[in-house]
Write a protein that holds these residues in place. Sequence first.
Motif, PDB file in Angstrom:
ATOM      1  N   GLY A   7       4.370 -17.608  10.485  1.00 41.58           N
ATOM      2  CA  GLY A   7       5.572 -17.128  10.836  1.00 41.58           C
ATOM      3  C   GLY A   7       6.374 -16.825   9.864  1.00 41.58           C
ATOM      4  N   LEU A   8       6.012 -16.623   8.803  1.00 41.88           N
ATOM      5  CA  LEU A   8       7.086 -16.191   7.309  1.00 41.88           C
ATOM      6  C   LEU A   8       6.648 -14.591   7.218  1.00 41.88           C
ATOM      7  CD1 LEU A   8       8.962 -17.271   5.237  1.00 41.88           C
ATOM      8  CD2 LEU A   8       6.940 -17.368   3.657  1.00 41.88           C
ATOM      9  N   ARG A   9       7.301 -13.637   7.166  1.00 39.16           N
ATOM     10  CA  ARG A   9       6.941 -12.409   6.883  1.00 39.16           C
ATOM     11  C   ARG A   9       7.684 -12.180   5.451  1.00 39.16           C
ATOM     12  NH1 ARG A   9       7.465  -7.663  11.198  1.00 39.16           N
ATOM     13  NH2 ARG A   9       5.448  -8.695  11.935  1.00 39.16           N
ATOM     14  N   ILE A  10       6.744 -11.225   4.788  1.00 36.51           N
ATOM     15  CA  ILE A  10       6.985 -11.004   3.343  1.00 36.51           C
ATOM     16  C   ILE A  10       7.048  -9.375   3.204  1.00 36.51           C
ATOM     17  CG2 ILE A  10       6.689 -11.156   0.997  1.00 36.51           C
ATOM     18  CD1 ILE A  10       5.742 -13.853   1.489  1.00 36.51           C
ATOM     19  N   LEU A  11       8.139  -8.691   2.615  1.00 40.41           N
ATOM     20  CA  LEU A  11       8.049  -7.245   2.488  1.00 40.41           C
ATOM     21  C   LEU A  11       7.579  -7.213   0.901  1.00 40.41           C
ATOM     22  CD1 LEU A  11       8.265  -4.512   4.035  1.00 40.41           C
ATOM     23  CD2 LEU A  11      10.533  -4.401   3.196  1.00 40.41           C
ATOM     24  N   ASP A  12       6.415  -6.566   0.845  1.00 41.65           N
ATOM     25  CA  ASP A  12       5.773  -6.592  -0.721  1.00 41.65           C
ATOM     26  C   ASP A  12       6.164  -5.095  -1.323  1.00 41.65           C
ATOM     27  OD1 ASP A  12       4.569  -6.644  -3.091  1.00 41.65           O
ATOM     28  OD2 ASP A  12       2.661  -7.417  -2.104  1.00 41.65           O
ATOM     29  N   LEU A  13       7.147  -4.942  -2.216  1.00 41.46           N
ATOM     30  CA  LEU A  13       7.389  -3.615  -2.698  1.00 41.46           C
ATOM     31  C   LEU A  13       6.649  -3.762  -4.189  1.00 41.46           C
ATOM     32  CD1 LEU A  13      11.039  -2.692  -1.905  1.00 41.46           C
ATOM     33  CD2 LEU A  13       8.924  -1.829  -0.620  1.00 41.46           C
ATOM     34  N   SER A  14       5.917  -4.604  -4.663  1.00 42.88           N
ATOM     35  CA  SER A  14       5.173  -4.764  -5.985  1.00 42.88           C
ATOM     36  C   SER A  14       3.934  -3.966  -5.800  1.00 42.88           C
ATOM     37  CB  SER A  14       5.214  -6.330  -6.341  1.00 42.88           C
ATOM     38  OG  SER A  14       4.206  -6.930  -5.304  1.00 42.88           O
ATOM     39  N   THR A  21      -0.219 -10.710  -6.965  1.00 40.99           N
ATOM     40  CA  THR A  21      -0.875 -12.082  -7.021  1.00 40.99           C
ATOM     41  C   THR A  21       0.036 -13.157  -6.204  1.00 40.99           C
ATOM     42  OG1 THR A  21      -1.770 -11.733  -9.195  1.00 40.99           O
ATOM     43  CG2 THR A  21      -1.588 -14.048  -8.587  1.00 40.99           C
ATOM     44  N   ALA A  22       1.411 -12.926  -6.294  1.00 38.18           N
ATOM     45  CA  ALA A  22       2.076 -13.797  -5.855  1.00 38.18           C
ATOM     46  C   ALA A  22       2.093 -13.601  -4.204  1.00 38.18           C
ATOM     47  CB  ALA A  22       3.770 -13.638  -6.146  1.00 38.18           C
ATOM     48  N   THR A  23       2.213 -12.325  -3.644  1.00 38.62           N
ATOM     49  CA  THR A  23       2.006 -12.003  -2.466  1.00 38.62           C
ATOM     50  C   THR A  23       0.798 -12.673  -1.443  1.00 38.62           C
ATOM     51  OG1 THR A  23       1.816  -9.880  -2.693  1.00 38.62           O
ATOM     52  CG2 THR A  23       3.935 -10.488  -2.420  1.00 38.62           C
ATOM     53  N   GLN A  24      -0.479 -12.088  -2.445  1.00 38.04           N
ATOM     54  CA  GLN A  24      -1.755 -12.491  -1.760  1.00 38.04           C
ATOM     55  C   GLN A  24      -1.653 -14.203  -1.631  1.00 38.04           C
ATOM     56  OE1 GLN A  24      -5.774 -11.324  -2.859  1.00 38.04           O
ATOM     57  NE2 GLN A  24      -5.675 -12.632  -4.017  1.00 38.04           N
ATOM     58  N   ASP A  32       2.693 -13.198   6.935  1.00 42.82           N
ATOM     59  CA  ASP A  32       2.422 -11.812   7.192  1.00 42.82           C
ATOM     60  C   ASP A  32       3.074 -10.980   6.088  1.00 42.82           C
ATOM     61  OD1 ASP A  32       1.880  -9.410   8.312  1.00 42.82           O
ATOM     62  OD2 ASP A  32       3.446  -9.670   9.698  1.00 42.82           O
ATOM     63  N   ILE A  33       2.073 -10.273   5.171  1.00 39.09           N
ATOM     64  CA  ILE A  33       2.518  -9.431   4.042  1.00 39.09           C
ATOM     65  C   ILE A  33       2.313  -8.035   4.275  1.00 39.09           C
ATOM     66  CG2 ILE A  33       2.216  -9.090   1.558  1.00 39.09           C
ATOM     67  CD1 ILE A  33       2.674 -12.079   2.263  1.00 39.09           C
ATOM     68  N   ILE A  34       3.612  -7.289   4.390  1.00 39.12           N
ATOM     69  CA  ILE A  34       3.610  -5.900   4.564  1.00 39.12           C
ATOM     70  C   ILE A  34       3.599  -5.311   3.154  1.00 39.12           C
ATOM     71  CG2 ILE A  34       4.595  -3.986   5.856  1.00 39.12           C
ATOM     72  CD1 ILE A  34       5.630  -5.944   7.920  1.00 39.12           C
ATOM     73  N   LYS A  35       2.784  -4.596   2.869  1.00 46.30           N
ATOM     74  CA  LYS A  35       2.670  -4.025   1.633  1.00 46.30           C
ATOM     75  C   LYS A  35       3.094  -2.605   1.610  1.00 46.30           C
ATOM     76  CE  LYS A  35      -0.533  -3.063  -2.270  1.00 46.30           C
ATOM     77  NZ  LYS A  35       0.061  -3.737  -3.567  1.00 46.30           N
ATOM     78  N   VAL A  36       4.272  -2.210   0.838  1.00 42.60           N
ATOM     79  CA  VAL A  36       4.766  -0.885   1.190  1.00 42.60           C
ATOM     80  C   VAL A  36       4.163  -0.206  -0.272  1.00 42.60           C
ATOM     81  CG1 VAL A  36       6.700   0.490   0.850  1.00 42.60           C
ATOM     82  CG2 VAL A  36       6.870  -1.906   1.985  1.00 42.60           C
ATOM     83  N   GLU A  37       3.564   1.238   0.094  1.00 43.26           N
ATOM     84  CA  GLU A  37       2.882   1.832  -0.796  1.00 43.26           C
ATOM     85  C   GLU A  37       3.375   3.274  -0.716  1.00 43.26           C
ATOM     86  OE1 GLU A  37      -1.344   0.553  -1.912  1.00 43.26           O
ATOM     87  OE2 GLU A  37      -1.493   0.085   0.187  1.00 43.26           O
ATOM     88  N   ARG A  38       3.091   4.024  -2.052  1.00 43.70           N
ATOM     89  CA  ARG A  38       3.366   5.270  -1.861  1.00 43.70           C
ATOM     90  C   ARG A  38       2.424   6.253  -1.104  1.00 43.70           C
ATOM     91  NH1 ARG A  38       3.113   6.139  -8.202  1.00 43.70           N
ATOM     92  NH2 ARG A  38       1.608   4.758  -7.783  1.00 43.70           N
ATOM     93  N   PRO A  39       2.811   7.179  -0.156  1.00 41.82           N
ATOM     94  CA  PRO A  39       1.843   7.719   0.700  1.00 41.82           C
ATOM     95  C   PRO A  39       0.945   8.820  -0.326  1.00 41.82           C
ATOM     96  CG  PRO A  39       3.985   8.135   1.481  1.00 41.82           C
ATOM     97  CD  PRO A  39       4.235   7.380   0.106  1.00 41.82           C
TER      98      PRO A  39
END
Length: 393
Positions: A7-14, A21-24, A32-39
């Motif tokens: 139920g926890l959601r994390i936006l990962d800009l790292s 490592t922290a978000t994994q 739920d980890i959403i990893k934001v990446e450069r296209p």
Amino acid sequence: MMGALDGLRILDLSRILAGPTATQLLGDFGADIIKVERPGLGDDTRAWGPPFVEGGDGPTQESAYYLCANRNKRSIAVDIAKPEGAQTVRELLATCDVLVENFKPGGLDKYGLSYSDLKEQFPRLVYCSISGFGQTGPNSEKPGYDLLAQAYGGIMSLTGEPEGEPMKVAVGIADVMTGMYASNAILAALRHRDKMDEGQHIDIALVDCQIAWLINEGTNYLTSKILPQRRGNQHPNIVPYQVFEMADGHAVVAVGNDAQFERFCTLIRREELASDPKYVTNAGRLVNREALIATLTETLSKLERDWLISGMEANKIPGGPINQLDDVFASDQVAAREMKITMPHSGAASGEVDLIGNPVKFSKTPVTYRRAPPTCGADTDDILAELAATQKE
């Protein structure tokens, strides 16, 4: 089965290692980890190979380095340098509990994504900033790399042979430990949020973390004001506690107290050492380290490794072999503790990848491995569709 952080959601800009490592870790615990990446590019570590995952037509763009810290995440390709990309991030934050970023201090200001930009709109947001030297101080603008942190923070001055050059730890341990501190800090901040209904900013630095885990050597210096010396594999406060060369290889001897030392001397048939006043106590063995180690080195060089290891085990003396990684991952212990895992991966020719397991064993909310490390932008459409559906509600 639900994870502890379901139920926890994390936006990962790292990117790179500390933040991922922290978000994994939090993802393994159910978040739920959403990893934001450069296209088109994604996390820098995707290109940090070989080795790369082998696809049907040769190596893919997924390096083993990238795989090590990015499971249990979904990847969305967003260009935050464009106004519409930054706006997408803000819209996603409306559904998130935590943001993790590792830009240089002030690096997100120009996109309107700094903590000061977001805290009023998202007062319950836990915002974790990871950098080399922190958000304050004279070095705050310097880049953050594991090697620089190990050098600046002092661990390299302690690592290596006495007459050799200062040596870094073989893996990116400053990054990894920063990730561990960051994940703990995030959980503490979430606890506070749940009690007080307010988020906060976490400022965590590689160098600060590296200094923190100087542990006994750092406190030895603060207590004595004597600079610690590099001792190779020897321990600064315990003797004998090191690697010894045997007649047919190397072994670790880790004598932790005086009773173990007595049993060790009996095992190697040097009982006189255990009764020598210079060596009876650990304090005495520290003072007379050089003479004792020279004697033990000569004695052990004539003994067989497996004989010594089995003898230490039988006599409850800490010690053992120095395993290569093939020995490690083929061991019964690794199998029993599930420290090597296999996950499906659509880009691999074999259809799967081998990864290192999570070491935490919960009795009620076990770690789950739900998603292999994603390809760049693999989940963009799904995440945007979810966002649109949320906005319609």
